[in-house]
Design an enzyme around this catalytic site. Structure first.
Site, mmCIF file in Angstrom:
data_model
loop_
_atom_site.group_PDB
_atom_site.id
_atom_site.type_symbol
_atom_site.label_atom_id
_atom_site.label_comp_id
_atom_site.label_asym_id
_atom_site.label_seq_id
_atom_site.Cartn_x
_atom_site.Cartn_y
_atom_site.Cartn_z
ATOM 1 N N ASP A 137 3.519 9.599 -0.513
ATOM 2 C CA ASP A 137 2.358 8.788 -0.124
ATOM 3 C C ASP A 137 2.095 7.764 -1.219
ATOM 4 O OD1 ASP A 137 0.013 7.933 1.144
ATOM 5 O OD2 ASP A 137 -0.581 9.974 1.676
ATOM 6 N N HIS A 193 0.818 -1.226 0.000
ATOM 7 C CA HIS A 193 0.000 0.000 0.000
ATOM 8 C C HIS A 193 0.842 1.262 0.000
ATOM 9 C CE1 HIS A 193 -4.013 -1.875 0.933
ATOM 10 N NE2 HIS A 193 -3.190 -2.893 1.091
HETATM 11 P P1 ADP Z 1 -2.939 6.213 5.240
HETATM 12 O O1 ADP Z 1 -3.235 4.872 4.692
HETATM 13 O O2 ADP Z 1 -1.490 6.557 5.197
HETATM 14 O O3 ADP Z 1 -3.502 6.448 6.595
HETATM 15 P P2 ADP Z 1 -4.901 7.334 3.323
HETATM 16 O O4 ADP Z 1 -5.216 8.752 3.017
HETATM 17 O O5 ADP Z 1 -4.690 6.483 2.133
HETATM 18 O O6 ADP Z 1 -3.644 7.329 4.311
HETATM 19 O O7 ADP Z 1 -6.086 6.708 4.147
HETATM 20 C C1 ADP Z 1 -6.528 7.255 5.344
HETATM 21 C C2 ADP Z 1 -7.917 6.713 5.644
HETATM 22 O O8 ADP Z 1 -8.208 6.961 7.006
HETATM 23 C C3 ADP Z 1 -8.990 7.397 4.819
HETATM 24 O O9 ADP Z 1 -9.987 6.473 4.474
HETATM 25 C C4 ADP Z 1 -9.532 8.458 5.774
HETATM 26 O O10 ADP Z 1 -10.883 8.765 5.578
HETATM 27 C C5 ADP Z 1 -9.338 7.813 7.116
HETATM 28 N N1 ADP Z 1 -9.063 8.853 8.112
HETATM 29 C C6 ADP Z 1 -8.014 9.693 8.134
HETATM 30 N N2 ADP Z 1 -8.119 10.553 9.158
HETATM 31 C C7 ADP Z 1 -9.253 10.238 9.796
HETATM 32 C C8 ADP Z 1 -9.925 10.758 10.943
HETATM 33 N N3 ADP Z 1 -9.427 11.776 11.653
HETATM 34 N N4 ADP Z 1 -11.089 10.188 11.297
HETATM 35 C C9 ADP Z 1 -11.577 9.150 10.602
HETATM 36 N N5 ADP Z 1 -10.999 8.626 9.515
HETATM 37 C C10 ADP Z 1 -9.849 9.147 9.126
HETATM 38 O O1 F6P Z 2 -1.572 2.156 4.254
HETATM 39 C C1 F6P Z 2 -0.600 2.396 5.159
HETATM 40 C C2 F6P Z 2 -0.871 1.887 6.554
HETATM 41 O O2 F6P Z 2 0.324 1.783 7.195
HETATM 42 C C3 F6P Z 2 -1.564 0.564 6.681
HETATM 43 O O3 F6P Z 2 -0.798 -0.575 6.477
HETATM 44 C C4 F6P Z 2 -2.005 0.684 8.079
HETATM 45 O O4 F6P Z 2 -3.002 -0.208 8.440
HETATM 46 C C5 F6P Z 2 -2.477 2.116 8.147
HETATM 47 O O5 F6P Z 2 -1.615 2.800 7.320
HETATM 48 C C6 F6P Z 2 -2.527 2.695 9.542
HETATM 49 O O6 F6P Z 2 -1.363 2.507 10.242
HETATM 50 P P1 F6P Z 2 -1.293 1.676 11.586
HETATM 51 O O7 F6P Z 2 -1.883 0.345 11.311
HETATM 52 O O8 F6P Z 2 0.148 1.643 11.922
HETATM 53 O O9 F6P Z 2 -2.109 2.449 12.571
#
Ligand code: ADP
Ligand code: F6P
Length: 465
Positions: free
Chosen positions: A373, A165
């Site tokens: 990212d 991912h």
């Molecule tokens: P990562 O996988 O690095 O966390 P992404 O942007 O791909 O980043 O995915 C983040 C996910 O987590 C999204 O679906 C987003 O809606 C959710 N998310 C991020 N911040 C919040 C928050 N404060 N409350 C609820 N959901 C969140």
């Molecule tokens: O997509 C990136 C990622 O590291 C996922 O593998 C992971 O589940 C998510 O972000 C949130 O991170 P964590 O599981 O360390 O809270």
């Protein structure tokens, strides 16, 4: 395990989609776990019968398989020391910074690697235990890169896919890793290795040639008895779910209420992230604050809402980041806020999908400025929610999403001056320009949704038979 309970389709990920949390009354409940992986895989799993093997988010707990949100979940136990060495250590202090352009300095320590190997073996054994004869097993993300090889050794009958991912780094960075060969061999246990971008897939093929002395042909790595395919499958969101949610009357009403609560400024800018140093939160807040410093924006013209989900809070870099951001927000408000009207509203919390959708609807400019990212689903979620064609997306060139969302206001987040200028342009874009850009981005997100992503990956895996 009883044969009749075994699954034809198994997802293996570090985390289950729910975390076990204890509320104020000491009662244990389940809460959706953070991050893009869970957002993407949940709808895929809900539409297919299968088992999800993963950790339930707290240490030292033995749990039996259970059902939640329409999925069968199979918990893997992690001890306190596994969490410290495998999860916080090798996964998030070694691999995470290495794979994100070494924005922070990776920690290379043998004890962390040993824990990573040990815990990966446990996940492989758990997956081997729940998978039916000839099942498809789909292993997820950087925490489990050794699982494909270990699982193949245990269960050669399985069809094994792996999806990363996050970005997969180029040779110049990956070669720092003392265990680079072992990681590549781990991944080569899969039949298909998927990446977010074309670059990730070609880095992997090139590295397999260089560090495993293997022959390659196009997207394939050639082993003695089989070949491994490496390809890119850009991940996406459940666009239909977001469209449904964003058109609900109560969600629209909540969006209007949010605007009201913020004092109905001309522009609401929004950031939604895990509190992570890869997300460029400091850079975007600096660019925004400088607009006030330069006198181009005044209190009442614009408000920034930054929602930052707590993440990996015991890892030092994350603790430092939190302090720095809180200091930065305090300073900016101290300088430019008026009574009862902060210029930055910062919330260190997670929100429900509904509240998040209302925030997306309320925002005039969504600010997504990661320094690196794999994809960034927040950018796609915002686009999916704006059927009204009203929002503008400020997006980093370093997010995988920029390969698809060409009509965003693209920025280099390292360039604060450039980011500030684009931010200002996005705030002042005409309704017609916003609509043109949004229409084109929505077409992409709606056509290439998470179902298509899963379908393309799983069909490619099936074709390896
Ligand atoms: P990562 O996988 O690095 O966390 P992404 O942007 O791909 O980043 O995915 C983040 C996910 O987590 C999204 O679906 C987003 O809606 C959710 N998310 C991020 N911040 C919040 C928050 N404060 N409350 C609820 N959901 C969140
Ligand atoms: O997509 C990136 C990622 O590291 C996922 O593998 C992971 O589940 C998510 O972000 C949130 O991170 P964590 O599981 O360390 O809270």
């Amino acid at each position: 395990m009883d044969q009749s309970k075994k699954s034809e389709f198994v997802v293996v990920a570090n985390r289950l989609p729910v975390d076990r949390v204890t509320d104020e009354d000491g009662e244990a409940t389940w809460r959706r776990s953070p991050g893009g992986l869970v957002t993407a895989i949940v709808p895929v799993m809900q539409r297919r019968e299968g088992a999800w093997v993963g950790w339930q988010g707290s240490p030292d707990e033995d749990l039996e398989p259970f059902e939640a949100e329409g999925m069968t979940l199979s918990p893997v136990r992690l001890s306190g020391s596994d969490v410290e060495l495998y999860y916080e250590g090798f996964s998030n202090a070694t691999l995470w910074p290495l794979y994100h352009d070494v924005i922070a300095r990776p920690v290379y320590r043998r004890s962390l690697w040993e824990a990573y190997e040990r815990v990966n073996r446990r996940f492989a054994e758990a997956a081997a235990d729940v998978a039916a004869e000839g099942a498809v097993v789909w292993v997820q993300d950087y925490q489990l890169q050794l699982v494909p090889k270990m699982l193949r050794e245990l269960r050669p009958d399985l069809r094994i896919g792996f999806f990363l991912h996050i970005p997969f780094p180029p040779m110049e960075l990956f070669q720092q890793l003392p265990w680079r060969r072992e990681i590549l061999e781990g991944l080569l246990g899969a039949d298909l290795v998927g990446f977010q971008s074309r670059d990730g897939a070609s880095n992997f093929v090139r590295l397999s040639r260089r560090f495993c002395d293997l022959k390659t042909q196009g997207h394939e790595v050639i082993l003695d008895d089989r070949t491994v395919q490496a390809d890119h499958f850009p991940i996406s969101v459940d666009a239909q779910e977001l469209i449904t949610l964003s058109t609900q009357e109560d969600v629209k009403a909540r969006a209007a209420e949010i605007r009201e609560e913020l004092g109905n400024p001309a522009s609401i800018l929004l950031g939604v992230d895990r509190l992570d140093y890869t997300k460029g939160i400091q850079q975007r807040l600096q660019a925004f604050t400088e607009l006030f410093e330069d006198g181009r924006v005044k209190s009442g013209d614009a408000v920034f809402v930054q929602v930052a989900t707590p993440s990996r809070e015991r890892v030092e870099e994350y603790r430092i980041l939190r302090d720095e951001i809180e200091l930065q927000v305090g300073r900016a408000n101290g300088m430019y806020a008026e009574l009862g009207a902060p210029i930055i509203n910062y919330m260190h919390t997670s929100h429900t999908r509904k509240e998040l959708t209302a925030l997306y609807l309320a925002a005039d400019v969504m600010v997504v400025t990661p320094l690196r990212d794999g994809m960034n689903l927040v950018a796609k979620e915002y686009v999916a929610c704006h059927g009204d064609l009203k929002g503008a997306l400020l997006l980093s060139e370093f997010a995988g999403a920029a390969n698809e969302l060409h009509r965003a206001f693209l920025v280099n987040p390292y360039d604060i001056g450039g980011t500030k200028q684009r931010m200002y342009e996005a705030m002042h874009a005409s309704p017609a320009e916003r609509a043109r850009r949004m229409r084109s981005m929505r077409r992409r997100v709606i056509e290439h949704d998470v179902d298509l992503w899963a379908k393309e990956f799983l069909e490619a895996l099936e074709n390896r038979r």
